[in-house]
Design an enzyme around this catalytic site. Structure first.
Site, mmCIF file in Angstrom:
data_model
loop_
_atom_site.group_PDB
_atom_site.id
_atom_site.type_symbol
_atom_site.label_atom_id
_atom_site.label_comp_id
_atom_site.label_asym_id
_atom_site.label_seq_id
_atom_site.Cartn_x
_atom_site.Cartn_y
_atom_site.Cartn_z
ATOM 1 N N LYS A 22 0.774 -1.077 -0.130
ATOM 2 C CA LYS A 22 -0.059 0.072 -0.090
ATOM 3 C C LYS A 22 0.913 1.202 -0.028
ATOM 4 O O LYS A 22 0.845 1.995 -0.779
ATOM 5 C CB LYS A 22 -0.983 -0.049 1.368
ATOM 6 C CG LYS A 22 -1.757 1.363 1.421
ATOM 7 C CD LYS A 22 -2.413 1.197 2.784
ATOM 8 C CE LYS A 22 -1.774 1.558 3.923
ATOM 9 N NZ LYS A 22 -1.326 3.072 4.232
ATOM 10 N N ASN A 23 1.954 1.255 0.683
ATOM 11 C CA ASN A 23 2.761 2.510 1.044
ATOM 12 C C ASN A 23 3.587 2.757 -0.020
ATOM 13 O O ASN A 23 4.296 3.757 -0.142
ATOM 14 C CB ASN A 23 3.424 2.376 2.500
ATOM 15 C CG ASN A 23 2.574 2.810 3.520
ATOM 16 O OD1 ASN A 23 1.280 2.979 3.388
ATOM 17 N ND2 ASN A 23 2.903 2.387 4.776
ATOM 18 N N CYS A 116 -5.022 7.987 9.825
ATOM 19 C CA CYS A 116 -5.389 7.491 10.993
ATOM 20 C C CYS A 116 -5.051 8.163 12.160
ATOM 21 O O CYS A 116 -4.192 9.205 12.116
ATOM 22 C CB CYS A 116 -4.120 6.455 11.089
ATOM 23 S SG CYS A 116 -4.311 4.589 10.135
ATOM 24 N N ARG A 121 0.634 14.162 13.585
ATOM 25 C CA ARG A 121 1.139 13.951 12.392
ATOM 26 C C ARG A 121 1.187 15.396 11.468
ATOM 27 O O ARG A 121 0.356 15.576 10.418
ATOM 28 C CB ARG A 121 0.396 12.796 11.594
ATOM 29 C CG ARG A 121 0.444 11.565 12.385
ATOM 30 C CD ARG A 121 -0.072 10.564 11.739
ATOM 31 N NE ARG A 121 0.611 9.961 10.680
ATOM 32 C CZ ARG A 121 0.293 8.762 10.079
ATOM 33 N NH1 ARG A 121 -0.765 8.370 10.312
ATOM 34 N NH2 ARG A 121 1.088 8.180 9.069
ATOM 35 N N ASP A 309 4.614 0.188 12.067
ATOM 36 C CA ASP A 309 3.573 -0.232 11.468
ATOM 37 C C ASP A 309 3.522 -1.953 11.907
ATOM 38 O O ASP A 309 2.311 -2.409 11.752
ATOM 39 C CB ASP A 309 3.508 -0.138 9.916
ATOM 40 C CG ASP A 309 3.191 1.438 9.417
ATOM 41 O OD1 ASP A 309 2.896 2.017 10.477
ATOM 42 O OD2 ASP A 309 3.112 1.291 8.151
ATOM 43 N N ARG A 401 -8.685 -0.642 4.770
ATOM 44 C CA ARG A 401 -7.883 0.542 3.958
ATOM 45 C C ARG A 401 -6.339 -0.239 3.625
ATOM 46 O O ARG A 401 -5.647 0.321 2.809
ATOM 47 C CB ARG A 401 -7.489 1.504 5.258
ATOM 48 C CG ARG A 401 -8.708 2.459 5.411
ATOM 49 C CD ARG A 401 -8.341 3.611 6.035
ATOM 50 N NE ARG A 401 -7.038 4.130 5.816
ATOM 51 C CZ ARG A 401 -6.206 4.751 6.636
ATOM 52 N NH1 ARG A 401 -6.491 4.859 7.811
ATOM 53 N NH2 ARG A 401 -5.236 5.331 6.209
#
Ligand code: UD1
Length: 422
Positions: A22-23, A116, A121, A309, A401
């Protein structure tokens, strides 16, 4: 809203094909904005965050065609240079459209991102970087307005940017912008994450001049334009890690396919320390465990350190391992939201500032719990897989997600997970 019902204490056996990351896929999809040429991508996972990115790119004017195995993106004609709040509120990575839009079209307006709820952030490092490249930026009514129209030909100007903190999307955003800037940009204290390298390699195929990928100093020499290319997205390190930890906890033997063990060394070392047996063979990692684990200490840090993560998943593992352990989170404040829910399942965890002290005991039991963020949700799935009895996890949209076909993949290797719609 969907929930997962999980029957615990079933051992896992079999093969899992790990999806594209995903990232890595998110910034690479967004890099299509840098070129009027066609970008063809393979191994893009089917996830909610990917759909959100496609919707955003479509809104901006990118033509998108998909078949089962690839996505074709063409940003020849752009209709908008603004990313509205409604399209970016659920995904922090939307901020990544700022760099490409600004460097190719000299103007961008992007809503401050959501995503999230794991700490404040901010995006100050992104913004300071664009300003150092000559952009004029103001923040107004929740939007970042950026322009380089006052610069010769509207092009950003290469410079040295010292980032005071390692930031993954910050490095990606500035690297993308620098590919079309005038002159040389040096990103100092850049992120070394494999996903940044994957994006960089795709940009190089598009004609960008980038040196130093995977090191803390990335040098980009701007070019006038980029062309289309083909690229296969790298595997998802966190998905692979999640299946490996699950098997360590439940006991059993699984093989993860399509991975590069070098890129998850920190995860593998910790699993071995906990007592799991791991074998690596080409693009496969096999894990074998009897479910009796030793508690391990860990501290999260930027790559090649232990990834934040994976922190929540290892916390779930430590709750059933023998001994007392400490997990320290150094990347995000407020990333212990899974603790309260794990405690509802019988875990013994205390928090002192950014360290969680876990007293391991083999007695998790099924309960009704609530998913709070993406990786926290994964830790609840792992706890439920090893717990006695049935667990119901609510609000699993977070999982959708970031994990492709989670229940199908787990059920294929022997888990019993059912999705229910309330
Ligand atoms: C990315 C990953 C996310 C992962 C994180 C850390 C994506 C889409 N997401 O998130 O899964 O958990 O890296 O590996 O790739 N910071 C600032 N100012 C900034 C930018 C960041 O202070 O301008 C701080 C953040 O608050 C955080 C730290 O830097 O404390 C690292 O954040 P960052 O690497 O930027 O995370 P993301 O790129 O958002």
């Amino acid at each position: 809203m969907d929930s997962l019902i999980i029957q615990g204490q079933r051992k896992l056996f079999g093969d899992v094909l790990i999806s594209g990351a995903k990232n890595a896929a998110l910034p690479i999809l967004i890099s299509s904005l840098l070129t009027p040429g066609k970008l063809v991508l393979k191994n893009v996972p089917k996830l909610f965050d990917i759909q959100t990115t496609e919707k955003l790119l479509h809104f901006l004017g990118v033509e998108i065609n998909k078949d089962e195995s690839s996505i074709e993106l063409n940003a020849k004609l752009i209709n908008h240079i603004d990313a509205p709040y409604d399209l970016v509120k659920t995904m922090r990575a939307s901020i990544l459209v700022l760099g490409p839009l600004l460097s190719r079209f000299s103007k961008a307006r992007v809503s401050l991102p959501g995503g999230c709820a794991i700490g404040s952030r901010p995006v100050d490092i992104h913004i300071r970087g664009f300003e150092a490249m000559g952009a004029r930026i103001n923040i107004d009514q929740g939007y970042i307005n950026a322009s380089s129209e006052h610069l010769p030909d509207g092009r950003l100007i290469g410079t040295t940017i010292n980032m005071d903190q390692v930031t993954v999307t910050g490095t990606e955003n500035l690297m993308m912008a620098a590919t079309l800037a005038r002159g040389e940009t040096i990103l100092d204290n850049a992120a070394k994450e494999p996903e940044v390298v994957d994006l960089g390699n795709c940009l190089i195929k598009m004609g960008a001049k980038i040196l130093g990928l995977g090191t803390k100093k990335i040098t980009i020499t701007g070019v006038e334009s980029l062309s289309g290319t083909k690229h296969a997205v790298m595997f998802d390190r966190i998905e692979a890690g999640t299946y490996l930890v699950a098997t360590a906890m439940t006991g059993g033997e699984i093989c993860c396919h399509g991975v590069d063990a070098d890129k998850i060394e920190a995860i593998i070392l910790k699993l071995k320390e906990a007592g799991a047996e791991i074998k690596i063979n080409d693009e496969k990692i096999t894990i074998k465990s009897d479910g009796h684990l030793k508690a391990i200490n860990l501290t999260t840090s930027p790559y090649p350190g232990f990834p934040t993560d994976m922190q929540a998943q290892f916390m779930a593992m430590n709750t059933i391992a023998k001994g007392t352990s400490e997990i320290t989170e150094t990347i995000f404040e407020n990333r212990f939201m899974h603790v309260q829910e794990l405690v509802r399942m019988g875990a013994n965890i205390d928090i002192k500032k950014n360290t969680a002290i876990i007293r391991g005991d083999d007695k998790l039991s099924g309960a009704n719990v609530m998913a709070t963020d993406l990786r926290a949700s994964a830790s609840l799935v792992l706890a439920a897989l090893s717990a006695k009895g049935e667990t119901k996890i609510e609000r699993i949209y977070h999982l959708d997600r970031g994990y492709e076909m989670l229940e199908e993949k787990f059920n294929q290797i022997g888990a019993k997970i059912k999705r229910v719609n309330q």
